[in-house]
Design an enzyme around this catalytic site. Sequence first.
Site, PDB file in Angstrom:
ATOM      1  N   HIS A 426     -22.308  -3.216  15.005  1.00 37.00           N
ATOM      2  CA  HIS A 426     -22.613  -2.092  15.903  1.00 37.00           C
ATOM      3  C   HIS A 426     -23.856  -1.341  15.441  1.00 37.00           C
ATOM      4  CE1 HIS A 426     -19.032  -2.967  18.088  1.00 37.00           C
ATOM      5  NE2 HIS A 426     -18.235  -2.653  17.076  1.00 37.00           N
ATOM      6  N   ASP A 477     -17.136  -9.028  20.905  1.00 38.31           N
ATOM      7  CA  ASP A 477     -16.253  -7.986  20.386  1.00 38.31           C
ATOM      8  C   ASP A 477     -14.924  -7.940  21.126  1.00 38.31           C
ATOM      9  OD1 ASP A 477     -15.212  -5.790  19.102  1.00 38.31           O
ATOM     10  OD2 ASP A 477     -16.864  -4.448  19.538  1.00 38.31           O
TER      11      ASP A 477
END
Length: 579
Positions: A426, A477
């Site tokens: 991220h 993800d």
Amino acid sequence: MTADPMKEALKRMPYGFYSITSRNGDEVNAMVGNWLTQVSFEPRMVMFGLAKNAYTHEVVSAGGVFAVNIFNKDDSDHIKHYTKSRAKNPAKMEAAPWMPAPSTGCPILEGAAAVIECRVVQLIDVGGDHDLLVGARSASSARRCAGRPGPGHGGRTRRGHSGRARADGDALRAQPVGRVPCARGVRRARGLRGGGRRVGCRDPGAGVIPAFANAHSHAFHRALRGRAWSGETFWGWREAMYAVAEVLDPELHHRLARAVYREMRLAGYDAVGEFHYLRHAPGGARYADPLAMAEAIIEAAREAGLRICVLDACYLRAGFEGEDPAPAQLRFLHPDADSWAHDVRALAARHAADPGVVVGAAIHSVRAVGPDDLPVVVAALPGAPLHVHVSEQPAENDACRAATGRTPVRLLADAGAWGPHTTAVHATHLTDEDIALLGAGGGYACFCPTTEAELGDGIGPSVALREAGVRLTLGSDSHTVIDPFVEARALAWHERLATGNRHGWDTAGLVRAGAVDGHASLGFAPDRMLEITPSVRTAGAADPLWAATSADVRPPEDLDPAAVAHELATVIDEVWGLL
């Protein structure tokens, strides 16, 4: 003047049409070469004569890799551009389209009928003006193109099939592909701009592109896609995710992951990095085999035909302030870092001989692993991939500063976490110092654009990280979307939204992120190419990466999309029936 008999004789020798391309970091080059021969079947090796004063000699010597681009006779005009030396034509790599090869990153040139990627075995000085360069094949592909092979081929391959390479593991492995989508390349790989020309073979609308690596996955999150409940923020969504985690046992987790991994293969992924922390039975009791949940996802990947890097995440606490864990979090927790390290080393030992399985370490987050335990995790598996969720949410950054006086990136830097095998997952809300620290580590940052958008995380500084020296990768993800083309375009488009600059990412950079660096961050090398089939989405597009979706990937022969859809629907309905 008397003619040189040897020179005259050499003029009558048949030659093929080859270009040797090379890479050393951001430096790339291409040259025309004729003196090429295969010198070994096992291992597969080639050799060619390389002038000592050639710029390619310098690049190959430093970079240790090269690629042989083989052209059909009818396409030989493509390589004329590369006959001049770099001194005479310093902009030759800027003026013609190419794309990075999946294994080495060396240029694949417009019109190449086949490519052999090699690592340097030996550079032999024979006392003349050329050295002999011997390379071992690291990857290869052949393209189904119209036209005749060059005279060096004699029009036949080893088994005599006209115009086609053997598909059973010989020096060139045939792939059923169409044309090659190339970027208009420049010597410096960063900041490339996409080309707009049709290139390669004569199959309008088709294309070939390296298979992608899904560098960050939570397979069980796929059960949340398109379902009604979610939260106003990330933290509300997390409660729904915990509810799904509560009902999974090894058998159900295996079936859910297998269906998700099959969906990934259909979409164009060849490897997955599974960020694994769902390990214990409900209430936190250890299974008879403490590694049962990890084994469930490994077997799921095997059955789906996907290579897997299990990123076993250390999870020791619920937060900075000693908060009581939620019931679902009890399934994630180890009592201490040493017990986690014992388990992850045991898992790595079980699968050390399997080339399709890599076991790496992970720090779930600085919320879940305290400062004193971070060095234990960092040192657990030396040389293996190490991934960590970092700075996904502003609230995480604020809590970390309040508890430690440092940002999460700085806290991890002080623990020695950032290095060439580490991936910051991220990396959305970073300071300038954070970016510099990640760049100095020389590792990776994995962006998950569709998940980050769906959860409202924000937009991370992808180009600033890249320019600092960080290698970008991509993951799906939570699997709001499983589509590597959408993830790649979203990376570029999010950067445009955040900065107003449309030139941050181009095809070459996105392919490198999604395929080359994505695989490397998981301990793998790219191993296959995807065929993109013509569709209404790709019609008129010169570059499939900017137009195709996962629906345009030709499915593997062993997977039926309808059957995979039924498998997913069945197992997800079963999960929701238990909530």
